[in-house]
Design a protein around this motif. Structure first.
Motif, PDB file in Angstrom:
ATOM      1  N   SER A 104       0.988  -1.339   0.125  1.00 18.42           N
ATOM      2  CA  SER A 104       0.024   0.172  -0.157  1.00 18.42           C
ATOM      3  C   SER A 104       0.866   1.500  -0.026  1.00 18.42           C
ATOM      4  N   ALA A 105       0.677   2.074  -0.802  1.00 16.01           N
ATOM      5  CA  ALA A 105       1.207   3.668  -0.885  1.00 16.01           C
ATOM      6  C   ALA A 105       0.504   4.270   0.153  1.00 16.01           C
ATOM      7  N   PRO A 106       0.975   5.398   0.813  1.00 17.35           N
ATOM      8  CA  PRO A 106       0.451   6.186   1.862  1.00 17.35           C
ATOM      9  C   PRO A 106      -0.657   6.902   0.927  1.00 17.35           C
ATOM     10  N   ASN A 107      -1.905   6.836   1.506  1.00 18.10           N
ATOM     11  CA  ASN A 107      -3.042   7.171   0.774  1.00 18.10           C
ATOM     12  C   ASN A 107      -3.931   8.055   1.420  1.00 18.10           C
ATOM     13  N   PRO A 108      -4.058   9.186   1.532  1.00 12.79           N
ATOM     14  CA  PRO A 108      -5.166  10.085   2.327  1.00 12.79           C
ATOM     15  C   PRO A 108      -6.601   9.451   2.258  1.00 12.79           C
ATOM     16  N   ALA A 109      -7.043   9.039   1.015  1.00 12.83           N
ATOM     17  CA  ALA A 109      -8.232   8.661   0.324  1.00 12.83           C
ATOM     18  C   ALA A 109      -8.840   7.432   1.073  1.00 12.83           C
ATOM     19  N   GLY A 110      -7.994   6.579   1.580  1.00 11.15           N
ATOM     20  CA  GLY A 110      -8.297   5.312   2.503  1.00 11.15           C
ATOM     21  C   GLY A 110      -7.578   4.203   2.036  1.00 11.15           C
ATOM     22  N   GLY A 111      -8.109   3.009   2.881  1.00  8.92           N
ATOM     23  CA  GLY A 111      -7.395   1.827   2.819  1.00  8.92           C
ATOM     24  C   GLY A 111      -6.234   1.569   3.500  1.00  8.92           C
ATOM     25  N   GLY A 112      -5.398   0.706   3.458  1.00 12.35           N
ATOM     26  CA  GLY A 112      -4.355   0.217   4.255  1.00 12.35           C
ATOM     27  C   GLY A 112      -3.427   1.285   4.352  1.00 12.35           C
ATOM     28  N   GLY A 113      -3.156   2.219   3.548  1.00  9.51           N
ATOM     29  CA  GLY A 113      -2.127   3.192   3.491  1.00  9.51           C
ATOM     30  C   GLY A 113      -2.641   4.580   4.089  1.00  9.51           C
ATOM     31  N   GLN A 114      -3.933   4.757   4.473  1.00 11.68           N
ATOM     32  CA  GLN A 114      -4.637   5.506   5.334  1.00 11.68           C
ATOM     33  C   GLN A 114      -3.984   6.391   6.304  1.00 11.68           C
ATOM     34  N   SER A 115      -3.980   7.630   6.486  1.00 13.82           N
ATOM     35  CA  SER A 115      -3.264   8.324   7.692  1.00 13.82           C
ATOM     36  C   SER A 115      -4.003   7.732   8.919  1.00 13.82           C
ATOM     37  N   MET A 116      -3.414   7.993  10.006  1.00 13.75           N
ATOM     38  CA  MET A 116      -3.855   7.776  11.338  1.00 13.75           C
ATOM     39  C   MET A 116      -4.905   8.792  11.815  1.00 13.75           C
ATOM     40  N   PRO A 117      -5.650   8.513  12.796  1.00 13.76           N
ATOM     41  CA  PRO A 117      -6.916   9.376  13.240  1.00 13.76           C
ATOM     42  C   PRO A 117      -6.112  10.800  13.673  1.00 13.76           C
ATOM     43  N   ASP A 118      -4.674  11.071  14.025  1.00 16.72           N
ATOM     44  CA  ASP A 118      -4.051  12.184  14.509  1.00 16.72           C
ATOM     45  C   ASP A 118      -3.412  12.783  13.389  1.00 16.72           C
ATOM     46  N   GLY A 119      -3.640  12.196  12.057  1.00 15.61           N
ATOM     47  CA  GLY A 119      -2.875  12.938  11.002  1.00 15.61           C
ATOM     48  C   GLY A 119      -1.520  12.510  10.572  1.00 15.61           C
ATOM     49  N   THR A 120      -0.990  11.447  11.177  1.00 20.61           N
ATOM     50  CA  THR A 120       0.450  10.646  11.105  1.00 20.61           C
ATOM     51  C   THR A 120       0.189   9.973  10.056  1.00 20.61           C
ATOM     52  N   GLN A 121       1.291  10.279   8.947  1.00 17.54           N
ATOM     53  CA  GLN A 121       0.964   9.321   7.768  1.00 17.54           C
ATOM     54  C   GLN A 121       1.731   8.513   7.810  1.00 17.54           C
ATOM     55  N   GLN A 122       1.395   7.249   7.300  1.00 15.88           N
ATOM     56  CA  GLN A 122       2.238   5.896   7.010  1.00 15.88           C
ATOM     57  C   GLN A 122       3.239   6.055   6.264  1.00 15.88           C
ATOM     58  N   GLU A 123       4.336   5.105   6.718  1.00 17.43           N
ATOM     59  CA  GLU A 123       5.774   5.587   5.923  1.00 17.43           C
ATOM     60  C   GLU A 123       6.435   4.124   5.909  1.00 17.43           C
ATOM     61  N   PRO A 124       7.223   3.763   4.998  1.00 13.81           N
ATOM     62  CA  PRO A 124       7.948   2.728   4.850  1.00 13.81           C
ATOM     63  C   PRO A 124       9.275   2.797   5.908  1.00 13.81           C
ATOM     64  N   GLY A 125       9.930   1.440   5.957  1.00 18.06           N
ATOM     65  CA  GLY A 125      10.821   1.376   6.691  1.00 18.06           C
ATOM     66  C   GLY A 125      10.856   0.558   8.194  1.00 18.06           C
ATOM     67  N   GLY A 126      11.651   0.906   8.950  1.00 20.92           N
ATOM     68  CA  GLY A 126      11.614   0.133  10.158  1.00 20.92           C
ATOM     69  C   GLY A 126      12.598  -1.103  10.209  1.00 20.92           C
ATOM     70  N   TRP A 127      12.359  -1.892  11.342  1.00 21.93           N
ATOM     71  CA  TRP A 127      13.311  -3.157  11.257  1.00 21.93           C
ATOM     72  C   TRP A 127      12.349  -4.379  11.530  1.00 21.93           C
ATOM     73  N   ASN A 128      11.032  -4.179  11.637  1.00 24.30           N
ATOM     74  CA  ASN A 128      10.171  -5.584  11.345  1.00 24.30           C
ATOM     75  C   ASN A 128      10.367  -5.935  10.193  1.00 24.30           C
ATOM     76  N   ARG A 129      10.351  -7.176   9.854  1.00 23.61           N
ATOM     77  CA  ARG A 129      10.619  -7.965   8.706  1.00 23.61           C
ATOM     78  C   ARG A 129       9.996  -9.421   8.523  1.00 23.61           C
ATOM     79  N   PHE A 130       9.619  -9.763   7.363  1.00 23.50           N
ATOM     80  CA  PHE A 130       9.473 -11.252   7.177  1.00 23.50           C
ATOM     81  C   PHE A 130      10.802 -11.846   6.661  1.00 23.50           C
ATOM     82  N   ALA A 131      10.926 -13.122   6.643  1.00 20.63           N
ATOM     83  CA  ALA A 131      12.004 -13.699   6.188  1.00 20.63           C
ATOM     84  C   ALA A 131      11.738 -14.880   5.010  1.00 20.63           C
ATOM     85  N   ILE A 132      12.594 -14.866   4.113  1.00 21.75           N
ATOM     86  CA  ILE A 132      12.480 -15.729   3.016  1.00 21.75           C
ATOM     87  C   ILE A 132      13.510 -16.886   3.403  1.00 21.75           C
ATOM     88  N   GLU A 133      13.314 -18.182   3.361  1.00 19.94           N
ATOM     89  CA  GLU A 133      14.373 -19.149   3.484  1.00 19.94           C
ATOM     90  C   GLU A 133      14.709 -19.500   2.007  1.00 19.94           C
TER      91      GLU A 133
END
Length: 135
Positions: free
Chosen positions: A49-78
């Protein structure tokens, strides 16, 4: 059929689709809108999902914080041969966060998708660490 779903926020859905399909063996299940795609690889469904103020999984949080990529949580591929996989991906210009490290269950390295989301590549050295092993 996928049994686990992970959602990643990405800056460019098309670039992410190309990365995951071309380099990591995912298949695009659907891409019905520019800000959304669903991919699969074995039991994993990856929703992009791309950050998307119109709705869906990329929608901003109720306080207006926009979602963004990155961080350290991840999935692994064997992978069967981490060294050769790393060599192939380096040749393709993929960005690595670290070098191969060895832990108690196996060897791993972290790559980034085009938006900076981490993906761990993992080669088990113990049979118990293999995906699908019976505990």
């Amino acid at each position: 059929m996928a049994t686990v779903q992970v959602r990643y926020i990405v800056n460019d859905v098309d670039a992410a689709i190309e990365f995951y399909d071309q380099h990591l063996g995912f298949q695009t299940v659907m891409h019905p809108a520019p800000a959304f795609a669903m991919l699969s690889r074995g039991d994993l469904r990856l929703v992009l999902s791309a950050p998307n103020p119109a709705g869906g999984g990329g929608q901003s949080m109720p306080d207006g914080t926009q979602q963004e990529p990155g961080g350290w949580n991840r999935f692994a591929i064997e992978v069967d041969d981490l060294a050769s996989t790393v060599e192939h991906l380096r040749h393709a210009g993929i960005h690595f966060r670290n070098e191969i490290v060895t832990g108690v269950g196996g060897k791993q390295i972290i790559i980034e998708d085009p938006s900076g989301n981490p993906v761990e590549l993992f080669q088990p050295v113990l049979s118990e660490a293999r995906l699908g092993s019976k505990s």
